[in-house]
Design an enzyme around this catalytic site. Structure first.
Site, PDB file in Angstrom:
ATOM      1  N   HIS A  12       0.843  -1.202   0.000  1.00  0.00           N
ATOM      2  CA  HIS A  12       0.000   0.000   0.000  1.00  0.00           C
ATOM      3  C   HIS A  12       0.880   1.255   0.000  1.00  0.00           C
ATOM      4  CE1 HIS A  12      -4.027   1.898   1.167  1.00  0.00           C
ATOM      5  NE2 HIS A  12      -3.172   2.909   1.205  1.00  0.00           N
ATOM      6  N   HIS A  14       1.164   4.967  -2.293  1.00  0.00           N
ATOM      7  CA  HIS A  14       0.695   5.840  -3.381  1.00  0.00           C
ATOM      8  C   HIS A  14       1.922   6.417  -4.070  1.00  0.00           C
ATOM      9  CE1 HIS A  14      -3.553   5.933  -2.008  1.00  0.00           C
ATOM     10  NE2 HIS A  14      -2.970   5.614  -0.863  1.00  0.00           N
ATOM     11  N   HIS A 192      -9.852   1.585  -0.527  1.00  0.00           N
ATOM     12  CA  HIS A 192      -9.656   2.252   0.763  1.00  0.00           C
ATOM     13  C   HIS A 192     -10.989   2.281   1.507  1.00  0.00           C
ATOM     14  CE1 HIS A 192      -5.915   3.751  -0.895  1.00  0.00           C
ATOM     15  NE2 HIS A 192      -5.629   4.410   0.212  1.00  0.00           N
ATOM     16  N   GLU A 195     -10.796   3.643   7.221  1.00  0.00           N
ATOM     17  CA  GLU A 195      -9.736   4.533   7.705  1.00  0.00           C
ATOM     18  C   GLU A 195     -10.453   5.683   8.423  1.00  0.00           C
ATOM     19  OE1 GLU A 195      -7.702   6.693   4.616  1.00  0.00           O
ATOM     20  OE2 GLU A 195      -5.982   7.230   5.861  1.00  0.00           O
ATOM     21  N   ASP A 272       1.879   3.930   3.077  1.00  0.00           N
ATOM     22  CA  ASP A 272       0.842   4.812   2.501  1.00  0.00           C
ATOM     23  C   ASP A 272       1.462   5.959   1.697  1.00  0.00           C
ATOM     24  OD1 ASP A 272      -1.800   5.389   2.016  1.00  0.00           O
ATOM     25  OD2 ASP A 272      -2.268   6.117   4.022  1.00  0.00           O
ATOM     26  N   ASP A 273       1.888   7.032   2.345  1.00  0.00           N
ATOM     27  CA  ASP A 273       2.472   8.212   1.670  1.00  0.00           C
ATOM     28  C   ASP A 273       3.667   8.648   2.512  1.00  0.00           C
ATOM     29  OD1 ASP A 273       0.064   8.864  -0.254  1.00  0.00           O
ATOM     30  OD2 ASP A 273      -0.814   8.595   1.733  1.00  0.00           O
TER      31      ASP A 273
END
Ligand code: ADE
Ligand code: ZN
Length: 325
Positions: A12, A14, A192, A195, A272-273
């Protein structure tokens, strides 16, 4: 650094969200693009909350003006991941940012990224697969165009469809056309959910027959739902550092990862980021080891689960499983 060289799988990530701030600044300078409001005084990304994060993310992404820029980003991100021991990664790539949903343009972007990924694999041994990712707050019609892009390029590189963006913007079931289109083209599915939305958002994702859920951690609030995740053999792409940084949980000790694992839910760990949340895969492992006493065996088990849930061909999966036995 402890755990830096531990081999890891990340499911996961981005691609645009992994862009280092200095990379964004360099491209902005080269192209004379204003990134006002994107950075704080230390040079990192600046935002107030999740929804502002999504806005800043989209502004920063404006420096990625064509296939060449995405190729450079792919190379930079994979180099960084490899430095943190990642051997296999899946990246969310949004057709909306790569040609605006036009299939011909999307193919040009993909060709450039695939070439960059091949170079990174030759240099660092890291493998990349792409998950085409519509953006929820852009709406179902844009998602259809993105899904068509994904379906047209389903294969060795684009292996999945996901959906990111504002979880509160409409129901996932509004996107069922896009998910059906992708499944029919042989793509695997993730979304997603869970969350910012509660258990109902995870049920909404399950209605799309996804194999994985991005985050999904708020399923813990509903015991029946947790059982359903186990029965359906769904895998959660858990991003503990992201959840804590954005305030889904006040601190890592409150995060439900261990409770989900104990209940038998398939869990994996990702960033994630990473630059937005000041994390790396090494830091995720270190923090989990500190707070939950995770050891090499737990990380091995998590990576085995990730290999089983990876959106890849069976030869690649067998090689990954062998590496994590
Ligand atoms: N896009 C990038 N990061 C995201 C996240 N954590 N949730 C939803 N959409 C995203
Ligand atoms: Zn995400």
């Amino acid at each position: 650094m402890e755990f830096q060289n531990t081999p890891k799988i990340e499911l996961h990530l981005h691609l645009e969200g992994a862009m280092p701030p200095e990379f964004a600044r360099r491209l902005a300078d080269e192209k004379n693009i204003s990134l006002e409001g994107v950075f704080d005084e230390t040079g990192g990304y600046a935002y107030r909350d999740f929804w502002h994060f999504l806005e800043v993310y989209e502004v920063a992404t404006q420096v990625l003006t064509g296939p060449e820029e995405f190729a450079r980003l792919t190379k930079a991100v994979l180099e960084q991941s490899a430095q943190h021991g990642v051997v296999y990664t899946e990246a969310f790539i949004s057709p909306d940012f790569c040609g605006g949903g036009d299939v011909g343009a999307w193919k040009e972007y993909l060709a450039a990224m695939q070439q960059a990924a091949a170079e990174a694999e030759a240099e660092h041994g890291i493998k990349l697969r792409g998950i085409a990712t519509p953006i929820r707050h852009f709406g179902p019609e844009k998602a259809k165009a993105a899904a068509k892009c994904a379906a047209e390029t389903s294969g060795d590189f684009i292996t999945g469809l996901g959906i990111g963006g504002d979880e509160k913007a409409g129901k996932l079931s509004d996107f069922s056309w896009s998910f059906d289109c992708a499944r029919e083209a042989g793509l695997q599915l993730t979304a997603h959910a869970g969350e910012w939305g509660g258990p109902e958002s995870v049920r909404d994702a399950l209605s799309l027959n996804v194999e994985r859920i991005g985050h999904g951690v708020r399923a813990i609030e509903d015991a029946e739902l947790v059982k359903e995740l186990v029965t359906r053999d769904v895998t959660l792409e858990v991003c503990p550092g992201s959840n804590v940084f954005l305030g889904v949980y006040p601190k890592l000790a409150d995060h439900p990862l261990v409770r989900l694992m104990d209940a038998g839910v398939n869990c994996t760990v990702s960033t994630d980021d990473p630059p937005f949340f000041h994390t790396t895969m090494t830091k995720e492992y270190q923090d989990l080891a500190t707070v939950f006493r995770f050891d090499e065996q737990v990380f091995l088990d998590l990576n085995k689960m990730a290999a089983k849930a990876a959106f890849c061909d069976e030869d690649t999966r067998a090689a990954l499983l062998k590496q994590f036995t």
